[in-house]
Scaffold this motif. Structure first.
Motif, PDB file in Angstrom:
ATOM      1  N   PRO A 138      -4.487   1.374  17.636  1.00  0.00           N
ATOM      2  CA  PRO A 138      -3.274   1.142  17.419  1.00  0.00           C
ATOM      3  C   PRO A 138      -2.528   2.202  16.230  1.00  0.00           C
ATOM      4  N   ALA A 139      -1.254   2.204  16.080  1.00  0.00           N
ATOM      5  CA  ALA A 139      -0.762   3.357  15.267  1.00  0.00           C
ATOM      6  C   ALA A 139      -1.033   3.172  13.781  1.00  0.00           C
ATOM      7  N   GLN A 140      -1.350   4.122  13.243  1.00  0.00           N
ATOM      8  CA  GLN A 140      -1.784   3.982  11.748  1.00  0.00           C
ATOM      9  C   GLN A 140      -0.766   3.446  11.007  1.00  0.00           C
ATOM     10  N   LEU A 141      -1.308   2.659  10.047  1.00  0.00           N
ATOM     11  CA  LEU A 141      -0.333   2.025   8.844  1.00  0.00           C
ATOM     12  C   LEU A 141      -0.065   3.108   8.134  1.00  0.00           C
ATOM     13  N   GLU A 142       1.198   3.404   7.600  1.00  0.00           N
ATOM     14  CA  GLU A 142       1.758   4.409   6.613  1.00  0.00           C
ATOM     15  C   GLU A 142       2.097   3.937   5.349  1.00  0.00           C
ATOM     16  N   VAL A 143       1.855   4.476   4.199  1.00  0.00           N
ATOM     17  CA  VAL A 143       2.163   4.020   2.877  1.00  0.00           C
ATOM     18  C   VAL A 143       3.419   4.695   2.469  1.00  0.00           C
ATOM     19  N   VAL A 144       4.404   3.663   2.011  1.00  0.00           N
ATOM     20  CA  VAL A 144       5.823   3.980   1.511  1.00  0.00           C
ATOM     21  C   VAL A 144       5.862   3.528   0.141  1.00  0.00           C
ATOM     22  N   GLU A 145       6.651   4.346  -0.634  1.00  0.00           N
ATOM     23  CA  GLU A 145       6.954   4.042  -1.975  1.00  0.00           C
ATOM     24  C   GLU A 145       8.392   3.191  -1.978  1.00  0.00           C
ATOM     25  N   GLU A 146       7.985   2.019  -2.663  1.00  0.00           N
ATOM     26  CA  GLU A 146       9.427   0.910  -2.943  1.00  0.00           C
ATOM     27  C   GLU A 146      10.324   1.613  -4.050  1.00  0.00           C
ATOM     28  N   ASP A 147      11.376   0.837  -4.119  1.00  0.00           N
ATOM     29  CA  ASP A 147      12.199   1.168  -5.055  1.00  0.00           C
ATOM     30  C   ASP A 147      11.888   1.140  -6.439  1.00  0.00           C
ATOM     31  N   ASP A 148      11.000   0.030  -6.898  1.00  0.00           N
ATOM     32  CA  ASP A 148      10.561  -0.012  -8.001  1.00  0.00           C
ATOM     33  C   ASP A 148       9.218   0.723  -8.518  1.00  0.00           C
ATOM     34  N   GLY A 149       8.842   1.873  -7.514  1.00  0.00           N
ATOM     35  CA  GLY A 149       7.746   2.532  -7.708  1.00  0.00           C
ATOM     36  C   GLY A 149       6.520   2.224  -7.232  1.00  0.00           C
ATOM     37  N   THR A 150       6.464   0.707  -6.931  1.00  0.00           N
ATOM     38  CA  THR A 150       5.197   0.435  -6.187  1.00  0.00           C
ATOM     39  C   THR A 150       4.857   0.893  -4.705  1.00  0.00           C
ATOM     40  N   LEU A 151       3.487   0.993  -4.085  1.00  0.00           N
ATOM     41  CA  LEU A 151       3.206   1.500  -3.019  1.00  0.00           C
ATOM     42  C   LEU A 151       2.779   0.508  -1.907  1.00  0.00           C
ATOM     43  N   SER A 152       3.216   0.408  -0.801  1.00  0.00           N
ATOM     44  CA  SER A 152       2.831  -0.493   0.151  1.00  0.00           C
ATOM     45  C   SER A 152       2.855  -0.039   1.507  1.00  0.00           C
ATOM     46  N   THR A 153       2.184  -0.752   2.423  1.00  0.00           N
ATOM     47  CA  THR A 153       2.047  -0.273   3.720  1.00  0.00           C
ATOM     48  C   THR A 153       3.147  -0.728   4.618  1.00  0.00           C
ATOM     49  N   LYS A 172      -6.543  -4.229   8.176  1.00  0.00           N
ATOM     50  CA  LYS A 172      -6.549  -4.539   6.889  1.00  0.00           C
ATOM     51  C   LYS A 172      -5.261  -3.712   6.268  1.00  0.00           C
ATOM     52  N   ARG A 173      -4.620  -4.856   5.599  1.00  0.00           N
ATOM     53  CA  ARG A 173      -3.642  -4.059   4.827  1.00  0.00           C
ATOM     54  C   ARG A 173      -3.720  -3.897   3.355  1.00  0.00           C
ATOM     55  N   ARG A 174      -3.228  -2.853   2.939  1.00  0.00           N
ATOM     56  CA  ARG A 174      -3.366  -2.583   1.876  1.00  0.00           C
ATOM     57  C   ARG A 174      -2.698  -3.473   0.443  1.00  0.00           C
ATOM     58  N   ARG A 175      -3.234  -3.656  -0.439  1.00  0.00           N
ATOM     59  CA  ARG A 175      -2.716  -4.421  -1.512  1.00  0.00           C
ATOM     60  C   ARG A 175      -1.679  -3.696  -2.238  1.00  0.00           C
ATOM     61  N   LYS A 176      -0.610  -4.512  -2.666  1.00  0.00           N
ATOM     62  CA  LYS A 176       0.495  -3.810  -3.511  1.00  0.00           C
ATOM     63  C   LYS A 176      -0.174  -3.303  -4.938  1.00  0.00           C
TER      64      LYS A 176
END
Length: 452
Positions: free
Chosen positions: A365-380, A392-396
């Motif tokens: 399946p399509a690769q999960l991509e990491v994005v940066e939230e407005d508060d600076g945290t990283l999430s998938t 497996k989803r990455r933890r915040k």
């Protein structure tokens, strides 16, 4: 694109001469656009690279008094050079003014790199140079003249008669090093020491460049005037015997069409050079033609002609032969520019190298991509329809710990340490107040323990 603005300068060209030169340039441009083998392929922006080499006969010293080159000849030379992306030039003389004039006509996107003059009787105080279009070819900050170490010197401990010149370039995906030569001529008598020196020079430079190509695993192109007489013989074997590859078809490169003086040879990484075309451009088919003799006869140098008292030739046929066989070679050259066209766009090959049959079969399946939230945290970033249980989803990432702003005796994490603040901290410690505060806290903590 060649610039022709000076053609309209009345101090340089009369109306009649401007008309003549413009017509010759139109003829030359049409000739250059002829099919490969006659003309030169049109330059491309990304897909191919056209490399040339040209011995520009004694450019432009006029020590033999057949010139100097006319203004129009400088335009013709610039027009021909503009057909290449990069061109090695031999027999540039000490005065670079004529070459700078050529560069001015070529335009600001063109540049050149030249050697110092080679001294000595066989060096003729010549330079070698590379002329290149900076919008297509990038100089990679490596250049140098090749000097042989003592253990590899030529017979009688000689260096090259004219020092070979090496420069590193890049065009598109293609990284390459060009080394241009003007090999010692000497003699055609194969038993003579001067002929053997010619063979030795070719063999030594070919061996040196071949060893560098293998050691560095890089693309090396050896080009220039090798003074090779024919396709078979000791001079050609000296070049190919060291592993250099020649284009599939060889072309004579002198004006008479019977010598293979100039060559472009390759020692490259596997599968990184694809020949598209090659040729020698015979400018005598469009410039300084036999039928142009009457136009140029009044300006031919008298010292090389047999003239009557009234200034007319004693023999028209002999005078015309001088015009064709000698004078015009000092206006352009007795050598033809030699060229090769190479493929340099390896985009498809590069992408194909990334392909995996295993990955294609597994159809992940399509690769999960990491994005940066407005508060600076990283999430998938999870696509709405891609809720797979086996993914497996990455933890915040947790927010970093920041000390409480009201905590006493602590430099706050969000405060900037200024010079004034640093002085207050120093004074607080130096006057003993920090020690008093520490004892007060210890006493307070002891009382709290006793009461509990």
């Amino acid at each position: 694109m060649v610039r022709y603005k000076d053609l309209r300068d009345p101090d340089l060209f009369t109306d009649a001469e401007r008309d003549w030169v413009s017509r010759r340039l139109l003829d030359l441009r049409a000739h250059m656009k002829s099919p490969p083998g006659i003309g030169i392929p049109s330059r491309t922006r990304h897909s191919s690279l056209i490399i040339g080499t040209w011995n520009l006969r004694d450019f432009d010293n006029n020590k033999y008094r057949h010139g100097p080159r006319r203004r129009e000849s400088i335009y013709y030379i610039a027009e021909i050079l503009a057909g290449f992306d990069v061109c090695a030039i031999q027999e540039i003389n000490e005065d670079l003014s004529p070459l700078r004039k050529v560069m001015e006509i070529l335009g600001p996107q063109w540049d050149f790199i030249a050697t110092d003059v080679t001294v000595g009787s066989s060096g003729n105080r010549e330079r070698m140079a590379f002329v290149f279009d900076r919008s297509k070819v990038e100089f990679q900050n490596v250049a140098g003249e090749i000097v042989l170490p003592k253990h590899a010197l030529l017979p009688d401990e000689q260096q090259f008669a004219r020092t070979p010149f090496m420069v590193r370039f890049q065009a598109g995906w293609f990284h390459f090093t060009l080394c241009t030569v003007h090999i010692y001529y000497g003699s055609d008598t194969k038993e003579s020491e001067r002929y053997q020196r010619r063979v030795a020079e070719i063999k030594h430079i070919a061996r040196e460049m071949s060893q560098r190509a293998d050691r560095e695993d890089e693309n090396y192109i050896l080009l220039g005037d090798f003074n090779i007489g024919n396709k078979m013989g000791a001079t050609m074997e000296a070049l190919t015997g060291e592993g250099f590859q020649l284009p599939p078809e060889l072309f004579p490169s002198n004006v008479l069409g019977d010598k293979y003086y100039d060559q472009i040879a390759f020692r490259t990484r596997k599968d990184e050079v694809t020949f598209l075309n090659a040729g020698a451009f015979n400018f005598t088919k469009s410039l300084f033609l036999p039928e142009h003799y009457d136009h140029y006869a009044p300006v031919l140098p008298e010292r090389h002609r047999e003239l009557k008292e009234n200034g007319t030739p004693k023999s028209r046929s002999e005078d015309k032969d001088y015009y064709l066989s000698r004078w015009r070679t000092w206006q352009l050259s007795d050598h033809l520019p030699l060229w090769v066209e190479l493929a340099i766009d390896f985009s498809d090959e590069h992408l194909q190298h990334n392909l995996s049959k295993v990955a294609q079969v597994e159809a992940a399946p399509a690769q999960l991509e990491v994005v940066e939230e407005d508060d600076g945290t990283l999430s998938t970033l999870v696509p709405p329809a891609a809720d797979h249980a086996d993914v497996k989803r990455r933890r915040k990432r947790k927010n970093p710990h920041i000390a409480r702003k009201d905590k006493e005796g602590t430099a706050r994490a969000d405060g900037r340490l200024t010079l004034g603040l640093a002085w207050k901290i120093f004074w607080f410690v130096a006057t003993g107040k920090a020690e008093k505060v520490r004892k007060m806290r210890e006493e307070k903590a002891k009382q709290e323990n006793d009461s509990s």
